[in-house]
Structures are given as structure tokens and as C-alpha cells.
Design a protein around this motif. Structure first.
Motif, PDB file in Angstrom:
ATOM      1  N   THR A 126      37.551  37.453  31.268  1.00  0.00           N
ATOM      2  CA  THR A 126      36.559  36.459  31.695  1.00  0.00           C
ATOM      3  C   THR A 126      37.201  35.238  32.363  1.00  0.00           C
ATOM      4  OG1 THR A 126      36.570  35.670  29.425  1.00  0.00           O
ATOM      5  CG2 THR A 126      34.738  37.068  30.068  1.00  0.00           C
ATOM      6  N   GLU A 159      39.239  35.252  34.934  1.00  0.00           N
ATOM      7  CA  GLU A 159      39.123  35.404  36.379  1.00  0.00           C
ATOM      8  C   GLU A 159      37.680  35.163  36.832  1.00  0.00           C
ATOM      9  OE1 GLU A 159      41.385  38.618  37.894  1.00  0.00           O
ATOM     10  OE2 GLU A 159      40.424  38.580  39.847  1.00  0.00           O
ATOM     11  N   THR A 160      36.729  35.569  35.975  1.00  0.00           N
ATOM     12  CA  THR A 160      35.313  35.364  36.313  1.00  0.00           C
ATOM     13  C   THR A 160      35.026  33.878  36.483  1.00  0.00           C
ATOM     14  OG1 THR A 160      34.860  37.230  34.857  1.00  0.00           O
ATOM     15  CG2 THR A 160      32.962  35.991  35.622  1.00  0.00           C
ATOM     16  N   ILE A 161      35.465  33.085  35.522  1.00  0.00           N
ATOM     17  CA  ILE A 161      35.142  31.660  35.576  1.00  0.00           C
ATOM     18  C   ILE A 161      35.930  30.967  36.695  1.00  0.00           C
ATOM     19  CG2 ILE A 161      36.790  30.891  33.759  1.00  0.00           C
ATOM     20  CD1 ILE A 161      33.244  29.547  34.273  1.00  0.00           C
ATOM     21  N   LEU A 162      37.147  31.446  36.945  1.00  0.00           N
ATOM     22  CA  LEU A 162      37.952  30.822  38.013  1.00  0.00           C
ATOM     23  C   LEU A 162      37.369  31.093  39.399  1.00  0.00           C
ATOM     24  CD1 LEU A 162      41.598  31.424  36.732  1.00  0.00           C
ATOM     25  CD2 LEU A 162      40.274  29.321  36.630  1.00  0.00           C
ATOM     26  N   SER A 163      36.518  32.125  39.490  1.00  0.00           N
ATOM     27  CA  SER A 163      35.909  32.423  40.790  1.00  0.00           C
ATOM     28  C   SER A 163      34.661  31.570  41.041  1.00  0.00           C
ATOM     29  CB  SER A 163      35.551  33.912  40.875  1.00  0.00           C
ATOM     30  OG  SER A 163      34.457  34.189  40.021  1.00  0.00           O
ATOM     31  N   SER A 164      34.263  30.782  40.035  1.00  0.00           N
ATOM     32  CA  SER A 164      33.094  29.903  40.224  1.00  0.00           C
ATOM     33  C   SER A 164      33.553  28.577  40.844  1.00  0.00           C
ATOM     34  CB  SER A 164      32.433  29.640  38.877  1.00  0.00           C
ATOM     35  OG  SER A 164      33.153  28.653  38.181  1.00  0.00           O
ATOM     36  N   PRO A 165      32.621  27.784  41.381  1.00  0.00           N
ATOM     37  CA  PRO A 165      33.047  26.521  42.009  1.00  0.00           C
ATOM     38  C   PRO A 165      33.486  25.449  41.015  1.00  0.00           C
ATOM     39  CG  PRO A 165      30.695  26.887  42.337  1.00  0.00           C
ATOM     40  CD  PRO A 165      31.187  28.034  41.571  1.00  0.00           C
ATOM     41  N   LEU A 166      33.460  25.771  39.747  1.00  0.00           N
ATOM     42  CA  LEU A 166      33.860  24.816  38.716  1.00  0.00           C
ATOM     43  C   LEU A 166      35.306  24.348  38.930  1.00  0.00           C
ATOM     44  CD1 LEU A 166      33.040  23.685  35.825  1.00  0.00           C
ATOM     45  CD2 LEU A 166      34.202  25.687  34.921  1.00  0.00           C
ATOM     46  N   THR A 211      36.690  41.032  36.581  1.00  0.00           N
ATOM     47  CA  THR A 211      35.806  39.899  36.268  1.00  0.00           C
ATOM     48  C   THR A 211      34.780  40.355  35.234  1.00  0.00           C
ATOM     49  OG1 THR A 211      34.517  40.495  38.206  1.00  0.00           O
ATOM     50  CG2 THR A 211      36.009  38.623  38.451  1.00  0.00           C
ATOM     51  N   ARG A 248      38.952  23.060  37.882  1.00  0.00           N
ATOM     52  CA  ARG A 248      39.733  23.443  36.695  1.00  0.00           C
ATOM     53  C   ARG A 248      39.813  22.312  35.684  1.00  0.00           C
ATOM     54  NH1 ARG A 248      44.098  27.577  39.451  1.00  0.00           N
ATOM     55  NH2 ARG A 248      42.468  28.895  40.290  1.00  0.00           N
ATOM     56  N   ARG A 274      34.391  28.431  47.022  1.00  0.00           N
ATOM     57  CA  ARG A 274      33.903  29.190  45.858  1.00  0.00           C
ATOM     58  C   ARG A 274      32.377  29.113  45.735  1.00  0.00           C
ATOM     59  NH1 ARG A 274      38.541  27.118  43.387  1.00  0.00           N
ATOM     60  NH2 ARG A 274      37.401  25.586  42.156  1.00  0.00           N
TER      61      ARG A 274
END
Lengths: 401, 250
Positions: free
Chosen positions: A218, A220-227, B88, A229, B78
Motif C-alpha cells: 500500500t 506505492e498506492t499512497i505515494l501515487s496520490s497527490p499527497l 498498488t 510526503r 500526480r
């Protein structure tokens, strides 16, 4: 930093955390049940066992003494001892708990008393065995009373007062209020427990939110969001901090209740109440938490940083186990007799908080030290949090393979 | 649109020293088209796509994704990308709806828009039956649908798929392939990596063959067939990659 996004991350982590059965066990169930069970349960059991041991009439054996009939008669008249016929295997019988103790009356003991010769009465018992000690104590008390009587008779015969042997009394008198006495006895323990629990409470979520996420895929999933770091690490950090403080709070409530129940139980069972007098007032509890807060921040940020290096739960646990020692050693050091706050010790993390908590629980507020310790721990905590945010920016850490 | 401009990624390895995972990769992928990145394991596909999704930062070069620079404007990139791979995963203790909501909020959607988007996507993907079921209780197919919903919730113009069918059963893989095709039909820019030749043949408007971090051949399938004199994509791939293989092994 986007506070809204930090809030989203925190809320999501909290939802997941509260749905994890392991979390509930380690954060809620263990602190709430372990202390009452450990303290009240064990104490109640110990008091019950001691009470039972005291109620028992110990079987004892008299070795010799045939030429001292008055002494034998005195011993036989005691209703809290059961005299059994003497045998040659008395040592074995004591070891096998068939009898509790044996007393050897030297030959010509009574005659020696008349002439003023000092002989030695030996009491044999099983060291470390409670019931045997009780038996030996009762025999010893009989002989001490007997000796005192002899002394009194001798002094009376020579028209001398009893004070000739004891020209004055010497006594120690406590002047500290009972809560301070309790604080001195248990204050260090409270600080130690709060510190330890702040760390153990943070450990599982710190692993789960970093190495656990990597393992589950998960991250990688969250790192792919615009959030950003920074927002991600802050949201995660706040959750770990919440877990740390929740564990410590629940544990202290549980400990406080256990102490209170224990005190009542002890008073009810006729024990000396003073040595169990521990009252943690709201002010002391709030002060302890205030001091523990930057330390909890420090632990949460450090654990998060270290656990982030690991690729799996298991690996993270192997990294964090040595950290437990790094926390326990200074916390335990504060419990050592004679260690007191000094300007140098006040800047050593963990040890300083443990020492000041001891003082606070005892009702003493050294404001200079409190300020120094709070600020120095805040500096360490800020450095650890900065390190954690930097680590979350590093690809070599996030995607370590 | 995606425009990669000399993308490079180098890693430091304690034992092997510097590893050049991607070396000077440049290509262009237009809206309403699917660009297939074809390569063997370790060729540099995942690293390239991770750089385009701004999960990794390029050592050198850059790319423009949906009009934003991946180095300078990573957060904006992103926000305009939907990234899906078999790596993912979903949060096991969140429900399907909570999972999609979380990513919708992180993408800045307001609550009314989020609700409308979720109802629309869940209806289209036939997900209403397991809306409130926790992700760890879902079947593989259901999980893939939640992942798709997660990538679509903010309606991004660019979709990046990294080996999306790897390890999936035939039916689940078909759902993914259909979804990729639908993205193209809706005018999105789509790039996906795979080593399954049949998927590339079925889907891609443009193909890039990547090996040892370098883009060795590029173009529509018919052009590659003409250039290498082979009809079968596997044969074309071997011809493109073969000499390099020999060179490396020699």
C-alpha cells in the motif's frame, strides 16, 4: 504542509488502527487488564497465602533439654506450636517439610543460667520457606522473652533498674507527608512505566504504518496520490503518537485504580497502610503527562524512522527490539538509590523525564529542572521528527530492496 | 499527453556499484492513444513508469505529463494521473467505498462531487454489492475493481498501468484489458507496461521496446512489422533485443 490532508491521513490511519484486533489487545486490553491482574491478583494471592501460613500451628522438634525441664515445660505450654517427638532424621524432616523447625537446647542450659554462664540455643529451619520461618520465629520469640525475664529477675535481685541496660531510646521519625512517602517509594516506578508504555504503545503502529505498508504493497498506492510526503509522514506520526499516549494513559488509569484497590485491600487485611500510601492527584498526573508528551513525540518519530528502513514487519521488529533496551536502561537507572537530578542528568533524554516524574509524583516541583527537561526533550523530539520527514523523502529508504 | 525527455535513473548498490536502470528514454504518448512499454523483467519498465507517476525522481532528464513537469510540479502531475499496478494494493481494513473516498479526498474532491463520482463509478463497475465490505474480504476480481475505482475517482486525463494483469486469472485480466481500452475510448492518455505480447498486439497504438534501460525500438505495430520483416511481435522483440543480449553475455 496541508493540514486538511494531514487530517485525512490521520483519520484513515485511525480507522484502520481501531479495526485491528491486535491493536486493541496491545493498546487497550493489556494495559487495562494486566496491571489489575498483576498487582491486585498477585497481592491478594500473596496476602492469602501468608495468612494461611500464619494460621497454621507449626510442628517443631526439641533436641535435648532433658536437664532443663522448666524450658521444656514453657515450650510445651505454647499453643501456637505443636511439639513432636524427637527423631534422629530431623534435618531431613525439615527439608521435606514434615516439620517446620527444630530447636537444640544445650546440655545443662538451665543450670548454666543459674551460674551466669552464656550458652547458645540453636534453631534449625528451612531458609526461604515461609512456614518454616514462622515456626522458627515463634521459637525464637519464646527464647527472647525467656531471656528478657531472666535479665529482669537478675536486675531485680541486685536492686538495679531496667534502664541500666537501656539508658536512653533512639528512634527515627518520618516528617514527610504520606503522599510524599508514597511518591518516593513508587514515583520512580510510575515514571518508568509511563516511559516504557509510551514506547511500547508506539511500537506496533510505527511498524504497521511503515514496514507493514511496504509489505502489503500500500506504500506505492499512497505515494501515487497527490499527497505531499510531508503530509503523509505527519498524519502517520500523529497516529503513532496517539497510540503511544493512549497506551500510557490507559495504563496509568489502570495502575492508579490497581494501587487504590490494593491499598484498600491491604488496609482491610490489617496491613500497615502507610507503606502503601500512594495517591496520584490530578495535578501530578497532568504534570507527568506533560513531561511525557515530548518524550512520546521523540519515541513516535524515532520508531517511525527506524521502522521505515525495514522491508517487512519481521525486519522492523528486529530493528526495534534493541531500542527497548536503549529506553529501559536509562529509565531503570533513575530507579537506582541515590540518583538525583542534576543539570547534567537533566539533559539526558529518558533518564531526565524518569527522574522528574519521580519528583512530581512525590509532590516536589523543581520548576527550573522541569523547564530544562521539557525544553531539551522538545529539541530532541523536533530533531527526531525532522529526521522522520527527511527519511520519507528518500527513495532509497522507501523503495529499499 | 506524456512526453518523456531523456529520462535517466541510476541507483547505487553496495555490491554492484552504480546501476543504470533507465538510460535516456524519450517518447511521446498522445491523448486517446495507448502506448505499450514492452520489455523483459528488469528492463526498466517499472522504473520508467514510476518516474512518470512521480513516485521516483529521475536522476537526469524529465517528462511532461498532462502539461506538468514531473520534476518541478510532481504533486500536480500526480493529481492528473491514475496509477495502477499489481504492487498498488488496497488498505485491508478499509471498506471498498472508504478506500475510494480516501483517494478522492486526497485528490481534492469536495464531498458532493466525491459522492457523485463514487455512485457513478461503483454503478459502472458493478461494485454496489460490496461497497461496505472490507478490502481484505474481497476476491481478487473485486479488489481489482476497487483499484480501478481508486485510479478513476478524480477522473485523471492520464492513466499509467504497470504490468496490471501480472498474476491475475483470465477473467480478472480481461476486466483490466477492457478498462484500459475504455480509458482510450474516453480520450485519456494511456501508457502501460507488460511482457505479454498478446496484450500489446490487442491494445497498443504505439509500442516501445525497452531493454537494459534503453528504448531500442518504437512505433506502431505495423511499422515495427515492416521494419523488422516479421509478423509476430515476439519475433520482432527477439530481433530488437537479441544482439544486445549477446553483447551483454559476451
Amino acid at each position: 504542509m496541508n493540514a486538511r490532508n494531514v487530517g485525512f491521513v490521520y483519520r484513515k490511519e485511525l480507522t484502520e488502527w481501531l479495526r485491528d484486533r491486535r491493536t486493541l489487545i496491545s493498546t487497550v486490553v493489556i494495559p487495562l487488564l494486566a496491571f489489575p491482574l498483576m498487582m491486585v491478583g498477585f497481592s491478594a494471592l500473596a496476602i492469602m497465602l501468608v495468612g494461611q501460613a500464619k494460621k497454621e500451628t507449626p510442628k517443631v522438634m526439641i533436641l535435648g533439654g532433658e536437664d532443663s525441664p522448666a524450658v521444656l515445660e514453657g515450650l510445651r505450654k505454647l499453643d501456637n506450636l505443636e511439639i513432636v517427638p524427637s527423631t534422629s532424621n530431623w534435618k531431613e524432616m525439615i527439608s521435606n517439610k514434615e516439620i517446620r523447625a527444630a530447636v537444640a537446647i544445650p546440655d545443662g542450659f538451665q543450670a548454666a543460667l543459674a551460674t551466669g554462664e552464656a550458652k547458645t540455643v540453636l534453631i534449625y529451619f528451612y531458609e526461604g520457606e515461609l512456614k518454616s520461618s514462622f515456626g522458627a520465629d515463634r521459637i525464637e520469640k519464646f527464647f527472647k522473652d525467656y531471656r528478657d525475664r531472666v535479665v529482669r529477675d537478675r536486675l531485680a535481685a541486685k536492686n538495679l533498674p531496667e534502664t541500666i541496660l537501656k539508658p536512653f531510646e533512639v528512634k527515627q521519625q518520618n516528617v514527610a507527608p504520606p503522599e510524599k512517602v508514597g511518591g518516593a517509594a513508587f514515583g520512580g516506578f510510575i515514571g518508568y512505566m509511563v516511559i516504557l508504555l509510551c514506547m511500547t504503545g508506539a511500537m506496533y503502529p510505527a511498524i504497521d504504518l511503515t514496514a507493514g505498508e511496504k509489505e502489503r504493497g500500500t506504500m506505492e498506492t499512497i505515494l501515487s496520490s497527490p499527497l505531499a510526503r510531508l503530509d503523509l509522514v505527519l498524519g502517520k506520526f500523529l497516529l503513532v503518537l496517539s497510540a503511544s499516549l493512549a497506551t500510557a494513559t490507559l495504563s496509568v488509569i489502570s495502575m492508579g485504580s490497581s494501587f487504590s484497590i490494593l491499598g484498600k485491600f491491604h488496609a482491610f487485611s490489617g496491613g500497615q497502610g502507610a507503606d502503601l500510601h500512594l495517591q496520584i492527584g490530578v495535578k501530578s498526573a497532568a504534570a507527568v503527562f506533560l513531561m511525557a508528551l515530548p518524550l512520546a513525540v521523540l519515541f513516535s518519530a524515532l520508531l517511525l524512522t527506524i521502522a521505515l528502513f525495514a522491508k517487512s514487519h519481521k525486519e522492523a521488529q528486529s530493528y526495534l527490539t534493541p531500542m527497548t533496551f536503549a529506553v529501559v536502561i536509562p529509565a531503570v537507572a533513575s530507579l537506582m538509590p541515590g540518583i538525583e537530578l542534576s543539570p547534567k542528568l537533566a539533559v539526558i533524554p529518558i533518564l531526565n523525564t524518569s527522574l522528574i516524574c519521580k519528583e512530581i509524583v512525590g509532590g516536589t516541583y523543581h520548576w527550573n529542572y522541569i523547564a530544562l527537561i521539557f525544553l531539551s526533550t522538545c529539541v530532541y523530539a523536533a530533531a527526531a521528527l525532522f529526521l522522520a520527514t527527511k527519511m520519507f523523502q528518500r527513495e532509497s529508504v522507501l523503495f529499499r530492496s | 499527453m506524456i512526453e518523456a525527455r531523456g529520462l535517466c535513473k541510476r541507483f547505487q548498490d553496495k555490491k554492484r556499484g552504480e546501476i543504470r536502470a533507465v538510460e535516456g528514454v524519450s517518447f511521446r504518448c498522445l491523448p486517446g492513444q495507448i502506448y505499450g512499454l514492452l520489455g523483459a523483467n528488469g528492463a526498466g519498465k517499472t522504473t520508467t513508469l514510476r518516474m512518470l507517476a512521480t513516485i521516483l525522481e529521475p536522476t537526469d532528464g524529465t517528462a511532461i505529463v498532462a502539461g506538468y513537469d514531473i520534476v518541478e510540479q510532481s504533486e500536480k502531475v500526480r493529481a492528473n494521473v491514475g496509477f495502477l499496478s499489481t504492487a498498488t494494493a488496497l488498505y485491508p481494513r478499509l471498506t471498498a467505498q472508504e478506500m475510494v473516498e480516501y483517494f478522492g479526498r486526497l485528490n481534492g474532491l469536495d464531498e458532493a462531487t466525491l459522492k457523485r463520482r463514487i455512485d457513478e463509478i461503483f454503478g459502472r463497475l458493478d461494485m454496489d454489492g460490496f461497497r461496505d465490505r472490507r478490502c481484505d474480504k474481497l476476491s481478487t476480481g473485486m479488489k481489482q475493481k476497487v483499484s480501478i475505482a481508486r485510479t478513476l475517482v478524480h477522473d485523471p486525463p492520464v492513466m499509467i498501468f504497470d504490468e496490471p494483469t501480472l498474476g491475475l486469472d483470465v477473467m480478472t485480466a480481461r476486466t483490466i484489458v477492457e478498462f484500459i481500452r475504455e480509458c482510450r475510448n474516453r480520450g485519456k492518455t494511456v501508457i502501460f507496461s507488460t511482457h505479454v505480447m498478446s496484450e500489446v498486439e490487442k491494445l497498443c497504438d504505439n509500442i516501445g521496446i525497452i531493454h537494459d534501460g534503453k528504448l531500442l525500438a518504437e512505433g506502431p505495430l505495423r511499422e515495427l512489422r515492416a521494419k523488422y520483416g516479421e509478423q509476430d511481435l515476439e519475433e520482432i522483440f527477439v530481433k530488437v533485443v537479441g544482439p544486445h543480449h549477446v553483447a551483454v553475455e559476451a
